[in-house]
Design a protein around this motif. Structure first.
Motif, PDB file in Angstrom:
ATOM      1  N   GLY A  57     -21.558 -64.572  42.695  1.00  0.00           N
ATOM      2  CA  GLY A  57     -20.190 -64.374  43.194  1.00  0.00           C
ATOM      3  C   GLY A  57     -19.932 -63.020  43.821  1.00  0.00           C
ATOM      4  O   GLY A  57     -18.818 -62.761  44.288  1.00  0.00           O
ATOM      5  N   ASP A  58     -20.938 -62.137  43.853  1.00  0.00           N
ATOM      6  CA  ASP A  58     -20.686 -60.815  44.447  1.00  0.00           C
ATOM      7  C   ASP A  58     -21.595 -60.507  45.628  1.00  0.00           C
ATOM      8  O   ASP A  58     -21.618 -59.391  46.114  1.00  0.00           O
TER       9      ASP A  58
ATOM     10  N   GLN B  63     -18.026 -68.617  30.145  1.00  0.00           N
ATOM     11  CA  GLN B  63     -19.156 -68.092  29.388  1.00  0.00           C
ATOM     12  C   GLN B  63     -18.531 -67.245  28.275  1.00  0.00           C
ATOM     13  O   GLN B  63     -17.745 -66.339  28.555  1.00  0.00           O
TER      14      GLN B  63
ATOM     15  N   PRO C 105     -21.820 -68.061  39.361  1.00  0.00           N
ATOM     16  CA  PRO C 105     -21.581 -67.245  38.172  1.00  0.00           C
ATOM     17  C   PRO C 105     -20.710 -66.044  38.539  1.00  0.00           C
ATOM     18  O   PRO C 105     -20.997 -65.330  39.492  1.00  0.00           O
ATOM     19  N   ALA C 106     -19.657 -65.861  37.782  1.00  0.00           N
ATOM     20  CA  ALA C 106     -18.730 -64.749  38.065  1.00  0.00           C
ATOM     21  C   ALA C 106     -18.176 -64.204  36.750  1.00  0.00           C
ATOM     22  O   ALA C 106     -17.010 -63.818  36.671  1.00  0.00           O
ATOM     23  N   ALA C 107     -19.010 -64.205  35.716  1.00  0.00           N
ATOM     24  CA  ALA C 107     -18.514 -63.798  34.395  1.00  0.00           C
ATOM     25  C   ALA C 107     -19.001 -62.407  33.983  1.00  0.00           C
ATOM     26  O   ALA C 107     -18.717 -61.952  32.891  1.00  0.00           O
ATOM     27  N   GLY C 108     -19.722 -61.743  34.884  1.00  0.00           N
ATOM     28  CA  GLY C 108     -20.256 -60.414  34.546  1.00  0.00           C
ATOM     29  C   GLY C 108     -19.141 -59.379  34.401  1.00  0.00           C
ATOM     30  O   GLY C 108     -18.013 -59.593  34.854  1.00  0.00           O
ATOM     31  N   LEU C 109     -19.484 -58.262  33.792  1.00  0.00           N
ATOM     32  CA  LEU C 109     -18.472 -57.233  33.517  1.00  0.00           C
ATOM     33  C   LEU C 109     -18.233 -56.308  34.710  1.00  0.00           C
ATOM     34  O   LEU C 109     -17.231 -55.596  34.751  1.00  0.00           O
ATOM     35  N   GLY C 110     -19.161 -56.283  35.645  1.00  0.00           N
ATOM     36  CA  GLY C 110     -18.968 -55.443  36.832  1.00  0.00           C
ATOM     37  C   GLY C 110     -18.922 -53.958  36.514  1.00  0.00           C
ATOM     38  O   GLY C 110     -18.101 -53.215  37.068  1.00  0.00           O
ATOM     39  N   THR C 111     -19.814 -53.502  35.645  1.00  0.00           N
ATOM     40  CA  THR C 111     -19.736 -52.089  35.208  1.00  0.00           C
ATOM     41  C   THR C 111     -20.027 -51.108  36.348  1.00  0.00           C
ATOM     42  O   THR C 111     -19.580 -49.972  36.293  1.00  0.00           O
ATOM     43  N   ARG C 112     -20.754 -51.565  37.376  1.00  0.00           N
ATOM     44  CA  ARG C 112     -21.025 -50.645  38.491  1.00  0.00           C
ATOM     45  C   ARG C 112     -19.750 -50.339  39.262  1.00  0.00           C
ATOM     46  O   ARG C 112     -19.724 -49.451  40.098  1.00  0.00           O
TER      47      ARG C 112
ATOM     48  N   LYS D 253     -14.647 -58.112  39.917  1.00  0.00           N
ATOM     49  CA  LYS D 253     -15.197 -57.561  41.175  1.00  0.00           C
ATOM     50  C   LYS D 253     -15.243 -58.638  42.255  1.00  0.00           C
ATOM     51  O   LYS D 253     -15.173 -58.347  43.437  1.00  0.00           O
ATOM     52  N   GLU D 254     -15.349 -59.907  41.827  1.00  0.00           N
ATOM     53  CA  GLU D 254     -15.411 -61.005  42.803  1.00  0.00           C
ATOM     54  C   GLU D 254     -14.091 -61.154  43.572  1.00  0.00           C
ATOM     55  O   GLU D 254     -14.032 -61.810  44.601  1.00  0.00           O
TER      56      GLU D 254
ATOM     57  N   PRO E  67     -20.693 -62.239  28.124  1.00  0.00           N
ATOM     58  CA  PRO E  67     -21.600 -62.033  29.261  1.00  0.00           C
ATOM     59  C   PRO E  67     -23.008 -61.676  28.782  1.00  0.00           C
ATOM     60  O   PRO E  67     -23.396 -60.522  28.736  1.00  0.00           O
ATOM     61  N   LYS E  68     -23.761 -62.726  28.403  1.00  0.00           N
ATOM     62  CA  LYS E  68     -25.087 -62.508  27.795  1.00  0.00           C
ATOM     63  C   LYS E  68     -26.208 -62.551  28.826  1.00  0.00           C
ATOM     64  O   LYS E  68     -27.376 -62.650  28.479  1.00  0.00           O
ATOM     65  N   GLY E  69     -25.834 -62.568  30.092  1.00  0.00           N
ATOM     66  CA  GLY E  69     -26.856 -62.559  31.135  1.00  0.00           C
ATOM     67  C   GLY E  69     -26.724 -63.750  32.074  1.00  0.00           C
ATOM     68  O   GLY E  69     -26.102 -64.767  31.737  1.00  0.00           O
TER      69      GLY E  69
HETATM   70  P1  UTP Z   1     -24.715 -58.549  37.951  1.00  0.00           P
HETATM   71  O1  UTP Z   1     -25.690 -57.959  37.036  1.00  0.00           O
HETATM   72  O2  UTP Z   1     -24.664 -58.081  39.365  1.00  0.00           O
HETATM   73  O3  UTP Z   1     -23.237 -58.494  37.416  1.00  0.00           O
HETATM   74  O4  UTP Z   1     -24.860 -60.112  37.881  1.00  0.00           O
HETATM   75  P2  UTP Z   1     -22.531 -57.608  36.371  1.00  0.00           P
HETATM   76  O5  UTP Z   1     -23.255 -57.618  35.079  1.00  0.00           O
HETATM   77  O6  UTP Z   1     -21.123 -58.096  36.375  1.00  0.00           O
HETATM   78  O7  UTP Z   1     -22.556 -56.221  37.133  1.00  0.00           O
HETATM   79  P3  UTP Z   1     -22.849 -54.736  36.674  1.00  0.00           P
HETATM   80  O8  UTP Z   1     -24.337 -54.608  36.836  1.00  0.00           O
HETATM   81  O9  UTP Z   1     -22.347 -54.579  35.263  1.00  0.00           O
HETATM   82  O10 UTP Z   1     -22.084 -53.921  37.660  1.00  0.00           O
HETATM   83  C1  UTP Z   1     -24.924 -60.940  39.028  1.00  0.00           C
HETATM   84  C2  UTP Z   1     -23.926 -62.072  38.946  1.00  0.00           C
HETATM   85  O11 UTP Z   1     -24.059 -62.790  37.741  1.00  0.00           O
HETATM   86  C3  UTP Z   1     -22.821 -62.874  37.067  1.00  0.00           C
HETATM   87  C4  UTP Z   1     -21.978 -61.723  37.625  1.00  0.00           C
HETATM   88  O12 UTP Z   1     -20.601 -62.022  37.547  1.00  0.00           O
HETATM   89  C5  UTP Z   1     -22.486 -61.609  39.043  1.00  0.00           C
HETATM   90  O13 UTP Z   1     -21.798 -62.488  39.914  1.00  0.00           O
HETATM   91  N1  UTP Z   1     -23.048 -62.788  35.612  1.00  0.00           N
HETATM   92  C6  UTP Z   1     -23.805 -61.782  35.105  1.00  0.00           C
HETATM   93  C7  UTP Z   1     -22.480 -63.716  34.783  1.00  0.00           C
HETATM   94  O14 UTP Z   1     -21.780 -64.654  35.233  1.00  0.00           O
HETATM   95  N2  UTP Z   1     -22.677 -63.624  33.428  1.00  0.00           N
HETATM   96  C8  UTP Z   1     -23.429 -62.625  32.889  1.00  0.00           C
HETATM   97  O15 UTP Z   1     -23.575 -62.603  31.644  1.00  0.00           O
HETATM   98  C9  UTP Z   1     -24.005 -61.684  33.747  1.00  0.00           C
END
Ligand code: UTP
Length: 292
Positions: free
Chosen positions: A130-131, A103, A9-16, A26-27, A106-108
């Motif tokens: 992916g991180d 995805q 999974p690499a679809a997160g927003l990476g807000t940190r 971020k990946e 990014p619903k989790g």
């Molecule tokens: P994280 O919670 O670390 O990723 O999710 P995030 O939401 O991108 O980061 P912050 O907290 O906002 O900085 C762990 C992994 O799950 C993926 C992220 O890409 C990361 O590799 N992920 C998370 C998804 O693919 N989809 C999502 O909806 C959420």
């Protein structure tokens, strides 16, 4: 039972990691000269995986480009007889059989993994976030697969986390079966320290039976308004014993700024060409004495 497929999974927003993650995944942040996700793919392959499904979203195009062929670059290198570089670039696009699923939102993490259901089918599969980079001679995913082959049930990688970080992890409690394996009792997503059943946290590596998909479908929206994988694992554990394994290795959470910088320093110090110079640089730097 072989585990040949992995979901990354690499679809997160990476807000940190804002602001850089505004326009770049971020990946794809580099650890010296390779993006984080390259190390994750290498771990999967070294663990016997030959079919990788990336879950991506908006702004993640550079991941696809990175693992694709690059004819212009390859021609450029070939014409200049830069054969070593050419081989390196070509190797990246032939690492594994790679597929991409988007995805929609990014619903989790639970929702992200569910998008891979059709591709996985009725097989056990690995999940590598992916991180997270984990270094060890025997890759962490391989350690989990070996446990899975013996237990035939889902296995999560866990490690002790500092108490101030407990509220950032999925935290477990369980019964120790040997010095590194627990049968899972409880798992809670990001508990307050006062409610945490332990300081043992899940990190970004899992092997699941395909039954996890039905559990993801059945759970409600959880912590942070997201579809939490942790909640699906708790549900799965009601019908199939889930195990947690204290893996061997060093883990770098590169989605976190401190974890990312630690990874760069450690990889630089382990790099033959850089080791001495980096050590010298760190030793001599006056910034270590003063913040100016
Ligand atoms: P994280 O919670 O670390 O990723 O999710 P995030 O939401 O991108 O980061 P912050 O907290 O906002 O900085 C762990 C992994 O799950 C993926 C992220 O890409 C990361 O590799 N992920 C998370 C998804 O693919 N989809 C999502 O909806 C959420």
């Amino acid at each position: 039972m072989d585990v040949k497929k992995a979901v990354i999974p690499a679809a997160g927003l990476g807000t940190r990691f804002l602001p850089v993650t505004k326009s770049m995944p971020k990946e794809m942040l580099p650890i010296i000269d390779k993006p984080v996700i390259h190390y994750v793919v290498e771990e999967a392959i070294a663990s016997g995986i030959d079919d990788i499904i990336f879950i991506t979203g908006r702004n993640k195009r550079s991941i696809e480009d990175y693992f694709d062929e690059s004819p212009e670059l390859e021609m450029h290198l070939s014409q200049r007889n830069k054969n070593e570089l050419l081989e390196m670039v070509q190797e990246i696009s032939s690492l594994a059989d790679i597929h991409y699923i988007r995805q929609k939102e990014p619903k989790g993490l639970g929702d992200a993994i569910l998008t891979a259901e059709k591709h996985i089918g009725d097989e056990p599969f690995a999940v590598l976030l992916g991180d997270d980079i984990i270094t060890n001679n025997k890759p962490c995913t391989k350690q989990l697969i070996e446990k899975f082959q013996y237990l035939r049930q889902s296995v999560l990688a866990v490690e002790e986390v500092p108490s101030e970080k407990v509220s950032s992890y999925g935290i477990i409690s369980g019964n120790l079966i040997d010095d590194s394996l627990y049968s899972l009792e409880e798992i809670i997503e990001k508990p307050a320290i006062s409610e945490a059943p332990s300081n043992i946290g899940t990190i970004g590596r899992y092997v699941f039976t395909p039954d996890i998909f039905d559990c993801i479908k059945k759970i409600d929206i959880g912590h942070g308004g997201e579809v939490q994988l942790t909640d699906a694992i708790r549900l799965l554990n009601k019908t199939q014993q889930v195990y947690a394994y204290r893996f061997t290795g060093n883990r770098y959470d590169t989605g976190d700024k401190l974890g990312y910088v630690k990874a760069i320093i450690d990889f630089a110090v382990k790099n033959e060409d850089m080791e001495e110079k980096i050590k010298e640089h760190i030793k001599c730097k006056p910034f270590l004495q003063s913040r100016d």
